[in-house]
Structure formats: structure tokens, C-alpha cells
Scaffold this motif. Structure first.
Motif, PDB file in Angstrom:
ATOM      1  N   ARG A 296     -12.661  33.427   4.058  1.00 37.88           N
ATOM      2  CA  ARG A 296     -12.500  32.973   5.461  1.00 37.88           C
ATOM      3  C   ARG A 296     -13.443  33.570   6.492  1.00 37.88           C
ATOM      4  O   ARG A 296     -13.388  34.815   6.633  1.00 37.88           O
ATOM      5  CB  ARG A 296     -11.086  33.444   5.699  1.00 37.88           C
TER       6      ARG A 296
ATOM      7  N   LEU B 106     -13.125  27.855   5.833  1.00 35.22           N
ATOM      8  CA  LEU B 106     -13.337  28.477   4.343  1.00 35.22           C
ATOM      9  C   LEU B 106     -14.742  28.369   3.766  1.00 35.22           C
ATOM     10  O   LEU B 106     -15.235  27.253   3.930  1.00 35.22           O
ATOM     11  CB  LEU B 106     -12.224  27.785   3.600  1.00 35.22           C
TER      12      LEU B 106
ATOM     13  N   THR C 232      -9.266  34.060   0.080  1.00 30.91           N
ATOM     14  CA  THR C 232      -8.128  33.218  -0.055  1.00 30.91           C
ATOM     15  C   THR C 232      -8.354  32.598  -1.528  1.00 30.91           C
ATOM     16  O   THR C 232      -9.752  32.084  -1.816  1.00 30.91           O
ATOM     17  CB  THR C 232      -8.124  32.173   1.036  1.00 30.91           C
TER      18      THR C 232
ATOM     19  N   PHE D  92      -7.330  30.043  -4.771  1.00 31.32           N
ATOM     20  CA  PHE D  92      -6.617  28.800  -4.931  1.00 31.32           C
ATOM     21  C   PHE D  92      -6.702  28.611  -6.460  1.00 31.32           C
ATOM     22  O   PHE D  92      -7.843  29.012  -7.186  1.00 31.32           O
ATOM     23  CB  PHE D  92      -7.523  27.778  -4.251  1.00 31.32           C
TER      24      PHE D  92
ATOM     25  N   PRO E 287      -7.480  20.566  -3.406  1.00 36.79           N
ATOM     26  CA  PRO E 287      -6.095  21.074  -2.772  1.00 36.79           C
ATOM     27  C   PRO E 287      -6.525  20.915  -1.354  1.00 36.79           C
ATOM     28  O   PRO E 287      -7.650  21.110  -0.624  1.00 36.79           O
ATOM     29  CB  PRO E 287      -6.447  22.539  -3.117  1.00 36.79           C
ATOM     30  N   ARG E 288      -5.362  20.554  -0.594  1.00 34.36           N
ATOM     31  CA  ARG E 288      -5.535  19.978   0.853  1.00 34.36           C
ATOM     32  C   ARG E 288      -6.067  21.102   1.745  1.00 34.36           C
ATOM     33  O   ARG E 288      -6.970  20.685   2.521  1.00 34.36           O
ATOM     34  CB  ARG E 288      -4.072  19.723   1.393  1.00 34.36           C
ATOM     35  N   ARG E 289      -5.827  22.307   1.459  1.00 33.88           N
ATOM     36  CA  ARG E 289      -6.279  23.391   2.441  1.00 33.88           C
ATOM     37  C   ARG E 289      -7.696  23.561   2.236  1.00 33.88           C
ATOM     38  O   ARG E 289      -8.592  23.645   3.256  1.00 33.88           O
ATOM     39  CB  ARG E 289      -5.700  24.757   1.878  1.00 33.88           C
ATOM     40  N   ILE E 290      -8.297  23.325   0.975  1.00 35.44           N
ATOM     41  CA  ILE E 290      -9.846  23.241   0.812  1.00 35.44           C
ATOM     42  C   ILE E 290     -10.498  22.317   1.591  1.00 35.44           C
ATOM     43  O   ILE E 290     -11.418  22.383   2.247  1.00 35.44           O
ATOM     44  CB  ILE E 290     -10.176  23.339  -0.611  1.00 35.44           C
ATOM     45  N   TRP E 291      -9.807  21.168   1.363  1.00 38.32           N
ATOM     46  CA  TRP E 291     -10.618  19.666   2.078  1.00 38.32           C
ATOM     47  C   TRP E 291     -10.293  20.040   3.640  1.00 38.32           C
ATOM     48  O   TRP E 291     -11.450  19.758   4.321  1.00 38.32           O
ATOM     49  CB  TRP E 291      -9.828  18.441   1.707  1.00 38.32           C
ATOM     50  N   GLU E 292      -9.332  20.471   4.263  1.00 39.90           N
ATOM     51  CA  GLU E 292      -9.276  20.540   5.527  1.00 39.90           C
ATOM     52  C   GLU E 292      -9.763  21.629   6.359  1.00 39.90           C
ATOM     53  O   GLU E 292     -10.469  21.158   7.290  1.00 39.90           O
ATOM     54  CB  GLU E 292      -7.662  20.548   5.877  1.00 39.90           C
ATOM     55  N   ASP E 293      -9.977  22.670   5.701  1.00 44.47           N
ATOM     56  CA  ASP E 293     -10.679  23.950   6.275  1.00 44.47           C
ATOM     57  C   ASP E 293     -11.950  24.423   5.477  1.00 44.47           C
ATOM     58  O   ASP E 293     -12.684  25.280   5.915  1.00 44.47           O
ATOM     59  CB  ASP E 293      -9.582  25.099   6.076  1.00 44.47           C
TER      60      ASP E 293
END
Length: 436
Positions: free
Chosen positions: A251, A263, A360, A362, A384-390
Motif C-alpha cells: 500500500r 496498491l 496487503t 490476497f 479480486p475487486r480490490r486489486i482492480w479498483e485500487d
């Protein structure tokens, strides 16, 4: 003390860079100081000192006005529009290549043919004897650009390595050595990082656009790295997997100059001169061992892992980051010798804590992602949504493509099988918009 040291060094580097280009102003200021200090308790000494002080003060005032006038003579405008890939086709010498645009993250030029060739580990390197120097046009704008880029960020003028050659496939014999050069980080800030700025002279209205002035060759295509005039610092990124299959990400803090609050890969940064030498002090000969050394160094610095925690790193891809002056980026995948519990207890080395806000981890099933992409599922749905969004652009480009087959049909190292058993490269995903 690590954070205080980094802040002090960043400030010293900034003042040193600016002072080297504005030394007449510093000399005038010194004259004023000396005029005050040398006031003697005698009539003649007082008169001479007052005269010297007056002259120094007049010169200093003039220089300050000239400096302010020069600085006010440039207007800087951020270019928010997507990179104009339609106006800048890939270099003609490149094998089939394509632009990939990730919304709100950036644009990269990639080539599956270049990636496959990098797996063969054939490219050797040579290092230029002379360090990189900014060309006159960029040197003139450097005193104006650096304060703008340093505002709100923590930058220091550390040593970096630039690339002056393209890792292109060669038929038959081993390709010619790829030339590297030594540079400083501020060289890149004042060259490559102008890719998103438009500079306008207030007196003439003349505009300077790095994309047209420095990235375009005589045929109207993107310049090869071999003919570039920019610092072209080498970016190195690797995604690391623990023994229990967890993907490690970093992060980034708000002080990070490029991917703040996003990220990033497990290890991500720039190649440095120390990566050019082996642990024994000898020069490295091959491109893949050099960039992998940089990846593992960045991984250990940003995650707190130790060299003995790393089993192996493979070079799997190459790209050019267009918004950053089409700088070169290399991508790898790392197999760790420790599990996720061990990694989660680590923290960045002291100097990196200003830029890294922690780790972080995953659960990422790369074989499943590869199968989904092969079926036409967008990357935004496969990851994973978090990886794509952030995720930063290097993180979204870093997942590895299919490795080369060894004689007998086996793929790469058996230890990498859980990571590399992917049915297709993530870069071919529909969500990463292909630009014609």
C-alpha cells in the motif's frame, strides 16, 4: 531516525539541485552577508563596508527580480486527457505491439513477442562510461519543473539506471548488448515526468509538449529507446507469492510521487547502480539477472523480507509507460520461501516507511484467472475487486504470461508451476482497453 534522515536528504538534494543552477543569486546573497560581517569599527572600514553592502544588496535585489521574472515567464498546465496513442504509432522496429489503456491509471505499450523473447534470457548489457546529462532544452526548464513536481511530495536525488536500447527479439545470433547509463532521479523528474505537462512561455505563447518534442521520431512514430534524449529510468516490478499461495501487495503512502494511495506490486521501483553488480562485486552480464536483482532489492526494502526469504524471480514482461515519457518497465514474478503469516509480520525498512503504508495479502488463483480470461471474462471481473479498483498500473500489468517450455515440453521451474500455470496473458484482457 530513518524518516528524518530521508526528509533531510530530500531537502538537501532539492536545494543542491536548484543551487547549482541559480548560483549567481547565491553569490549575491553571500556578498550581502559578507558586507554585514565585515563592518569594522573605523571610519574608513565603515565606509567601505557600507559601500560593499550597498552594492551587494543592489545586485542581490536585481538577481531576485530577474529570477522571479524568469519563473513567472512559464505557465504549466496539466494534461488530463488520455495519452494520444492514435497520433503516435509504435516504433516500426518493434514486433507487433499494442497500447493498453487502464482507466485512471495510465497507458502502456506492450508486445507479446518481446515478452516471449525475454523468457529466453539472451540479452546482455553494457554500461555507458559517461553519466546521463539533460539536453539543453530540458536543462533550461529544470529549475522551473522541479519545484512544481516536488510540491507536496518527498523527492530525493538518488542514483538510478536508464535504458538506451530496446529489448527487441533478434533472429539467429544473440542480440547486440543493450546499453544502460547512470543518471540521477531528478534527471528523470525533469525529463520523463514532463509527459503530462504542457509548458507555455508567457512572452511568446510558445508551447512545449514533451510528447511531440521528445517522443516522436522523424516518421511520426514513437521513438525507440535507443534514440531517446530522456533519462528513461528503468522501472522494475515483481509480484511475489508466499508458500501458501498469497499474493503480496504494498500500500503506497500519499508521499509516493507516482502511485500514491494505490496498491503496488510486492516490489516496485527503479533500477539502481548497485543492481549492476553481483554480491561478489563483479559486473552483471545479462539483462534478466540485472533487472531481477533490482526487483528483489525493491521487494526486500518495501516488504521487510530478507534475501534468504526469496527462492527465485523470473523476468516475464516489458512495457513502456507512456504518461511517464514512455519509460521502460520490466515485470517479474517471485516465489517466496516463507508463508503469509511470516510476511504479514514484516514491515518496510526504515527509509521506505515514508512511501509504503504496509502490506496487503490476497488470495489470487492465477490458473483460474487465466482460464476466465481465455473465456473472454473482463479483467475487472476476473481479478479480486480490490486489486482492480485500487491497483496501480504496474500491479495490473505485472501478472505473468505463460512461461517458455523447456526441452521435453516442461514449463520453467517446477517450483513456479502454481504461479505460472496461466492459460493466457492478463494483458490481453478486454477490460484493459486496447487502443488501435
Amino acid at each position: 531516525m530513518g524518516k528524518l534522515t530521508r526528509r533531510a536528504r530530500a531537502r538537501a538534494d532539492y536545494l543542491g539541485f536548484m543551487g547549482a543552477r541559480e548560483w549567481p543569486l547565491a553569490a549575491s546573497g553571500l556578498g550581502v552577508v559578507l558586507g554585514v560581517v565585515t563592518v569594522l569599527p573605523s571610519a574608513v572600514g565603515v565606509v567601505l563596508s557600507v559601500v560593499a553592502l550597498g552594492l551587494g544588496l543592489a545586485t542581490f535585489t536585481r538577481d531576485v527580480r530577474l529570477l522571479r521574472r524568469r519563473w513567472a515567464g512559464f505557465a504549466f498546465t496539466a494534461i488530463a486527457a488520455p495519452f494520444p496513442t492514435a497520433e503516435l504509432p509504435p516504433p516500426s522496429a518493434y514486433p507487433p505491439s499494442e497500447y493498453l489503456a487502464v482507466p485512471a491509471r495510465g497507458t502502456a505499450l506492450v508486445s507479446a513477442a518481446i515478452d516471449r523473447d525475454l523468457w529466453t534470457e539472451r540479452h546482455t548489457i553494457t554500461v555507458a562510461e559517461e553519466p546521463y546529462r539533460l539536453p539543453p532544452a530540458l536543462k533550461a526548464t529544470a529549475p522551473h519543473v522541479l519545484p512544481l513536481r516536488a510540491r507536496g511530495r518527498l523527492l530525493f536525488n538518488g542514483p538510478i539506471v536508464g535504458l538506451r536500447g530496446d529489448p527487441l527479439p533478434a533472429t539467429g545470433a544473440r542480440p547486440a548488448p543493450i546499453r544502460l547509463h547512470r543518471a540521477r532521479f531528478f534527471d528523470a523528474v525533469c525529463s520523463n515526468e514532463l509527459g503530462t505537462l504542457r509548458i507555455t512561455r508567457a512572452d511568446t505563447g510558445e508551447e512545449y509538449d514533451l510528447r511531440k518534442a521528445e517522443l516522436t521520431d522523424t516518421d511520426g512514430a514513437l521513438r525507440e529507446l535507443s534514440s531517446s534524449t530522456l533519462a528513461d529510468l528503468v522501472g522494475v516490478s515483481t509480484v511475489a507469492f508466499t508458500t501458501d499461495g498469497k499474493l503480496v501487495t504494498v500500500r503506497q503512502s500519499s508521499l509516493n510521487a507516482v502511485s500514491g494511495l494505490l496498491l503496488a506490486p510486492s516490489g516496485s521501483g527503479s533500477l539502481e547502480p548497485r543492481d549492476l553488480r553481483t554480491l561478489g562485486g563483479g559486473p552483471r552480464r545479462f539483462l534478466h539477472t540485472t533487472v531481477c536483482a533490482g526487483m528483489e532489492r525493491e521487494l526486500c526494502e518495501e516488504s521487510g523480507l530478507r534475501p534468504q526469504d526469496v527462492r527465485e524471480t523470473k523476468l516475464v514482461g516489458f512495457a513502456r509507460w507512456m504518461e511517464r515519457g514512455a519509460k521502460p518497465e520490466f515485470f517479474g514474478v517471485t516465489e517466496l520461501a516463507v508463508d503469509s503469516a511470516e510476511v504479514a509480520g514484516r514491515c518496510p525498512v526504515s527509509g521506505e516507511r515514508l512511501y509504503s503504508a504496509g502490506l496487503t495479502l490476497f488470495d489470487v488463483d492465477l490458473p483460474a484467472i487465466g482460464a476466465a480470461l481465455g473465456d473472454g471474462v473482463p479483467l475487472s471481473e476476473a481479478l479480486p475487486r480490490r486489486i482492480w479498483e485500487d491497483g496501480s498500473l504496474p500491479l495490473l500489468l505485472a501478472p505473468p504470461a505463460r512461461p517458455p517450455r523447456r526441452p521435453g515440453g516442461r514449463r520453467g521451474s517446477d517450483r513456479f508451476a502454481p504461479v505460472l500455470r496461466v492459460t493466457g496473458p492478463l494483458r490481453s484482457s478486454a477490460i484493459v482497453r486496447k487502443v488501435p
